[in-house]
Every structure is written in structure tokens, then in C-alpha cells.
Write an enzyme that holds these catalytic residues in place. Structure first.
Site, PDB file in Angstrom:
ATOM      1  N   LYS A 236       1.274   4.077   7.278  1.00 52.05           N
ATOM      2  CA  LYS A 236       0.569   4.952   6.343  1.00 52.05           C
ATOM      3  C   LYS A 236       1.081   6.384   6.468  1.00 52.05           C
ATOM      4  CE  LYS A 236      -2.559   2.021   4.716  1.00 52.05           C
ATOM      5  NZ  LYS A 236      -1.859   0.831   5.231  1.00 52.05           N
TER       6      LYS A 236
ATOM      7  N   SER B  65       0.811  -1.215   0.000  1.00 48.44           N
ATOM      8  CA  SER B  65       0.000   0.000   0.000  1.00 48.44           C
ATOM      9  C   SER B  65       0.848   1.271   0.000  1.00 48.44           C
ATOM     10  CB  SER B  65      -0.948   0.025   1.203  1.00 48.44           C
ATOM     11  OG  SER B  65      -0.253   0.343   2.388  1.00 48.44           O
TER      12      SER B  65
END
EC number: 3.4.21.88
Length: 201
Positions: free
Chosen positions: A157, A120
Site C-alpha cells: 500500500k 488495490s
């Protein structure tokens, strides 16, 4: 002396740390095993570069014939588990080993490594299998890449605080962000990612 590449810095730091902890230099296989390099040819290429740039010399015919030229400050950082760059997964905090790096690359105290799993963050250059160097801190600025915990699950993230919510944004255009509203749950910042280390061979 010529400037070292990040990979060459990692090799030099491991040699220095091995000398400090054992009193003698590592073998080619020990260097390759630590850095995830298959075979000795790849290790020899890095050592050739270090010798050419004036950081080491080698004694021919000796398996432990590496001699450092000058002092290199190295430190061993613990690898404390895996963090998913993707969906949330339970945080893993058992030390699985150590990785030696140049001390100049470590920004802050009590830093640790987490092994990245998932893609991701691929558009930020962070790949599955990379080691993320994390500096412990409880806060983050917008845009920082962080390791965050939500209800005992961890993820890597990019962090954004927006009015009444926190957005944990992946760097993969095919994936959606994780949105946590203030009343829906608490996001704990474990630390900020300050570096990424990768085996290139």
C-alpha cells in the site's frame, strides 16, 4: 547506442546473468520461460531490437548464438513470495525463484521481489502478477509505496503517518484504506517498493 525500454533491459540482464552463471548464452525458449513470454516470436522481437540498438550480435544457425557487445552488469534477485495488493494475507517468505535484472535498476542491498496479487494498487500502475522490487527498510516517508506487515500479515500500500494512526492507502478508488491506530496494533515496514516488473507478452 539507443536507449533500451524497461522490457529490453530485462531481456539483456537475463542474457548477461545466464552467461555469468552458465558460461554460455540462453536459448530463445529459456529467455521466454524466464520472462513469461509464450512462444519464440516475442523473444525474437526483443532480440531484434537489442541487435538493432547495438547491444548484442547473433550467430545464425546456433540456438545459443547470442553474443553481448560490451559489458552488462546483471544480478539475480530472489522472488520470496506473494504480497496482496488488497486485503491483508499471511506473509509468504519462501524463495520461489530468481529474476535477473540490470544491476543499475537495483537501489540498495539485499533487495528482493514479491509477486503482487490483487488490484488495490491498479491506479498506481501496479497489477496482479507484477513483480515488486523491494528495498528492505524499517521506515518510510509519507506517500511511499511499501510492503507493510500487521500481525504477521503483509500488504502492499501507500504509506501515510497521521497523528495517532497509520494509514495504508490503496490506489483503487473502489477500496477503503487500512487504518491502524497506535494502540490497536503495530505496523512494521518490511521495505519500500522501488520498481515494478511485468511480463508484457
Amino acid at each position: 547506442m539507443e536507449k533500451l525500454t524497461p522490457r529490453q533491459q530485462m531481456v539483456l540482464a537475463f542474457i548477461s546473468a545466464h552467461l555469468e552463471s552458465h558460461g554460455y548464452p540462453p536459448t530463445l525458449r529459456e529467455i521466454g520461460g524466464h520472462l513469461g513470454i509464450n512462444g519464440t516470436l516475442g523473444v525474437m522481437k526483443h532480440l531484434d531490437a537489442l541487435e538493432r540498438k547495438g547491444f548484442i550480435t547473433r550467430n545464425a544457425g546456433s540456438s545459443r548464438g547470442i553474443v553481448l557487445v560490451g559489458a552488462v552488469a546483471a544480478t539475480s534477485i530472489p522472488i520470496v513470495g506473494v504480497v496482496r495488493a488488497g486485503a491483508l494475507q499471511p506473509a509468504i517468505e519462501d524463495i520461489e525463484g530468481y529474476f535477473a535484472v540490470d544491476r543499475a535498476l537495483v537501489k540498495g542491498a539485499d533487495c528482493f521481489f514479491l509477486r503482487v496479487k490483487g488490484d488495490s494498487m491498479i491506479e498506481a500502475g501496479i497489477r496482479s502478477g507484477d513483480l515488486a522490487l523491494v528495498r528492505p527498510q524499517a521506515t518510510a516517508d509519507n506517500g511511499d509505496i511499501v510492503v507493510a506487515r500487521i500481525n504477521d500479515e503483509a500488504t502492499l500500500k501507500r504509506f501515510f503517518r497521521e497523528k495517532d494512526r497509520i494509514r495504508l492507502q490503496p490506489e483503487n478508488s473502489a477500496m477503503e484504506p487500512i487504518i491502524v491506530k497506535a494502540k490497536a496494533g503495530e505496523v512494521n515496514i518490511i521495505g519500500k517498493v522501488t520498481g515494478i516488473f511485468r511480463s508484457l507478452e
